[in-house]
Write a protein that holds these residues in place. Structure first.
Motif, short mmCIF file in Angstrom:
data_model
loop_
_atom_site.label_atom_id
_atom_site.label_comp_id
_atom_site.label_asym_id
_atom_site.label_seq_id
_atom_site.Cartn_x
_atom_site.Cartn_y
_atom_site.Cartn_z
N TRP A 237 64.30 18.98 73.49
CA TRP A 237 65.17 19.24 74.62
C TRP A 237 65.26 20.72 74.91
O TRP A 237 64.89 21.57 74.10
CB TRP A 237 66.60 18.75 74.32
CG TRP A 237 66.75 17.29 74.08
CD1 TRP A 237 65.78 16.33 74.07
CD2 TRP A 237 67.99 16.61 73.79
NE1 TRP A 237 66.33 15.10 73.81
CE2 TRP A 237 67.69 15.25 73.63
CE3 TRP A 237 69.31 17.04 73.67
CZ2 TRP A 237 68.66 14.30 73.34
CZ3 TRP A 237 70.28 16.10 73.38
CH2 TRP A 237 69.96 14.74 73.22
N GLY A 238 65.83 21.02 76.08
CA GLY A 238 66.34 22.34 76.35
C GLY A 238 67.83 22.32 76.08
O GLY A 238 68.45 21.25 76.01
N HIS A 256 67.18 24.46 64.72
CA HIS A 256 66.61 23.11 64.87
C HIS A 256 65.42 23.11 65.83
O HIS A 256 65.46 22.48 66.89
CB HIS A 256 67.69 22.15 65.37
CG HIS A 256 68.87 22.01 64.46
ND1 HIS A 256 68.89 21.12 63.40
CD2 HIS A 256 70.07 22.66 64.44
CE1 HIS A 256 70.05 21.23 62.77
NE2 HIS A 256 70.77 22.15 63.38
N PRO A 257 64.36 23.81 65.46
CA PRO A 257 63.18 23.87 66.34
C PRO A 257 62.50 22.51 66.51
O PRO A 257 61.70 22.34 67.43
CB PRO A 257 62.27 24.87 65.64
CG PRO A 257 62.67 24.79 64.19
CD PRO A 257 64.14 24.57 64.21
N ASP A 258 62.80 21.57 65.63
CA ASP A 258 62.25 20.22 65.77
C ASP A 258 62.94 19.43 66.87
O ASP A 258 62.41 18.42 67.36
CB ASP A 258 62.37 19.46 64.45
CG ASP A 258 63.82 19.39 63.95
OD1 ASP A 258 64.55 20.40 64.11
OD2 ASP A 258 64.21 18.34 63.41
N LEU A 259 64.13 19.90 67.30
CA LEU A 259 64.91 19.19 68.32
C LEU A 259 64.92 19.92 69.66
O LEU A 259 65.06 19.28 70.70
CB LEU A 259 66.35 19.00 67.84
CG LEU A 259 66.54 18.23 66.52
CD1 LEU A 259 68.02 18.14 66.18
CD2 LEU A 259 65.94 16.84 66.61
N TYR A 260 64.82 21.25 69.64
CA TYR A 260 64.91 22.04 70.87
C TYR A 260 63.72 22.99 70.95
O TYR A 260 63.31 23.59 69.94
CB TYR A 260 66.19 22.86 70.90
CG TYR A 260 67.46 22.06 70.69
CD1 TYR A 260 68.06 21.38 71.74
CD2 TYR A 260 68.05 21.96 69.43
CE1 TYR A 260 69.22 20.63 71.55
CE2 TYR A 260 69.20 21.23 69.23
CZ TYR A 260 69.78 20.57 70.28
OH TYR A 260 70.93 19.83 70.09
N SER A 261 63.19 23.14 72.15
CA SER A 261 62.08 24.08 72.34
C SER A 261 62.46 25.29 73.18
O SER A 261 61.69 26.24 73.27
CB SER A 261 60.89 23.36 72.98
OG SER A 261 61.24 22.81 74.24
N ALA A 262 63.62 25.26 73.81
CA ALA A 262 64.04 26.38 74.65
C ALA A 262 65.55 26.37 74.80
O ALA A 262 66.17 25.30 74.83
CB ALA A 262 63.37 26.31 76.02
N ALA A 263 66.14 27.57 74.90
CA ALA A 263 67.60 27.67 75.00
C ALA A 263 67.98 28.76 75.99
O ALA A 263 67.29 29.77 76.13
CB ALA A 263 68.21 27.98 73.63
N VAL A 264 69.11 28.54 76.66
CA VAL A 264 69.69 29.53 77.58
C VAL A 264 71.09 29.89 77.09
O VAL A 264 71.91 29.00 76.86
CB VAL A 264 69.77 28.99 79.02
CG1 VAL A 264 70.58 29.94 79.91
CG2 VAL A 264 68.38 28.78 79.60
N ARG A 361 60.44 24.73 82.58
CA ARG A 361 59.07 25.21 82.34
C ARG A 361 58.78 25.45 80.86
O ARG A 361 57.61 25.53 80.46
CB ARG A 361 58.82 26.49 83.14
CG ARG A 361 58.70 26.25 84.64
CD ARG A 361 58.34 27.50 85.42
NE ARG A 361 59.49 28.38 85.61
CZ ARG A 361 59.67 29.53 84.98
NH1 ARG A 361 58.78 29.93 84.07
NH2 ARG A 361 60.72 30.28 85.21
N ASN A 362 59.84 25.58 80.06
CA ASN A 362 59.63 25.90 78.65
C ASN A 362 59.99 24.78 77.69
O ASN A 362 59.89 24.95 76.47
CB ASN A 362 60.45 27.15 78.29
CG ASN A 362 59.84 28.42 78.85
OD1 ASN A 362 58.86 28.96 78.32
ND2 ASN A 362 60.40 28.91 79.97
N ILE A 363 60.40 23.64 78.23
CA ILE A 363 60.67 22.48 77.37
C ILE A 363 59.34 21.83 77.00
O ILE A 363 58.54 21.51 77.87
CB ILE A 363 61.58 21.46 78.08
CG1 ILE A 363 62.97 22.08 78.32
CG2 ILE A 363 61.72 20.19 77.23
CD1 ILE A 363 63.88 21.18 79.13
#
Length: 365
Positions: A237-238, A256-264, A361-363
């Motif tokens: 997720w984002g 938790h890089p296994d759950l999220y690929s991008a954050a704001v 674009r980054n998810i």
């Protein structure tokens, strides 16, 4: 009368105006030379001011979504355990469920569930904003494709309620506009309750017992819940947050890089900020456990992070600059600095469209 009801606000407003007019018109008539009369008149003056302050406070709360109920306001924690459904066993969302959901912009739907997290055992509320395309698929009993729909988790600050994203930040309009022009890459929004311990700020962390496990509730439990509710499993997720939610978004994505690929992170900070009244030993322990520099070194792939801060937001800009001054070998950081603006929703709302586009674009899909 509920805390956020219009009737409550108008009652206190008219009471303040009415009592003030009464005191102004009849002041000479109620005047007497006695101690008791002096106390009565003083009480009237104080009550006028108190009613006016309550009216202002109610409107500020309605405008910013700080507290959802009187229980929240006075530091209590709503007991959802009696009505909650286990997150990992909740039924798949159906057409009948959608008839009970709130209608939002562009035929999207806002689903409200009360669940118990599989791992945290926290019982609380979570909302889902479903785009119209996902609504149609569910109504036609068609499974949602995780390669088409991106999921973004939205986190509030403290104190605040998840519905603030809709009532104050108008996220449903932003998502509707975005989804309308990005068919094939629509965003599903997930809005969990961040403040799960009454008036105590957990900073989205797993503090020692007996405090509830906020980090687990917001991360693994939300993924488990959405897997059962929408069938979207094994997708990254984002995540986006404002204020304290900005810290939470950054922290959860790095841990938790296994759950999220991008954050704001909008107007956030980058280290725990527990209440100063907490024991020093606890604060030091959480500083060490949730040190983002240490967590970043454990990353095996670049994690994407979008940061915004305003020069007028003193705490956020100071903490942001401290964080950016460090070496970040495993973070791909995009930074947007605003020349002015304080710590409020008027500053944040215009930032959301670009943040949504960047997240989509980054998810990883």
């Amino acid at each position: 009368m509920g805390l956020t009801d219009g009737l409550t606000f108008y009652f206190f407003t008219f009471a303040a105006i009415g009592l003030t007019l009464f005191a102004t018109i009849y002041w000479k008539k109620i005047y007497r030379k006695s101690a008791l009369n002096f106390i009565v008149r003083l009480f009237i003056i104080v009550l006028c001011q108190a009613l006016a302050l309550v009216s202002v406070g109610l409107q500020i709360n309605r405008s910013n979504g700080f507290f959802e109920s009187w229980t929240d306001l006075f530091g209590g924690s709503s007991n959802y355990s009696q009505t909650a459904v286990q997150a990992d066993s909740i039924s798949f969302l159906t057409k009948q469920d959608l008839t009970k959901a709130e209608s939002l912009s562009n035929k999207s739907k806002l689903v409200r569930d009360v669940i118990t997290g599989k791992n945290s055992q926290v019982s609380n509320i979570v909302y889902i904003d479903l785009p119209s395309t996902a609504v149609k698929k569910i109504e036609n009993n068609v499974a949602l494709d995780s390669h088409r729909f991106r999921v973004i988790e939205f986190l509030t600050g403290f104190p605040s309620e998840p519905i603030m994203w809709v009532k104050v930040l108008k996220i449903d309009r932003q998502l509707a506009l975005y989804n309308k022009s990005h068919i094939g890459h629509e965003i599903i929004g997930v809005f969990p309750q961040v403040n799960i311990a009454g008036n105590y700020d957990l900073e989205c962390m797993n503090l020692p017992s007996p405090q509830p496990a906020a980090e687990t509730w917001l991360s693994t439990d939300m993924h488990s819940y959405l897997g059962s509710r929408l069938g979207l499993r094994d997708s990254k997720w984002g995540i986006m947050g404002v204020s304290t939610g900005g810290w939470c978004a950054a922290m959860l994505s790095i841990r938790h890089p296994d759950l999220y690929s991008a954050a704001v992170s909008i107007a956030g900070y980058y280290r725990p900020a527990l209440p100063r009244k907490d024991p020093v030993a606890l604060q030091l322990a959480m500083d060490k456990k949730y040190d983002l520099t240490s967590a970043e070194l454990l990353l095996t792939e670049k994690q994407h992070l979008y940061i915004t801060a305003s020069l007028g937001d003193k705490y956020s800009i100071r903490e942001t600059r401290k964080f950016l001054a460090k070496q970040h070998p495993n973070l791909a950081i995009t930074y947007k600095e605003l020349p002015s603006g304080g710590h409020n929703s008027r500053v944040w709302v215009p930032l959301i469209p670009n943040a949504l586009d960047w997240l989509q674009r980054n998810i990883a899909v």
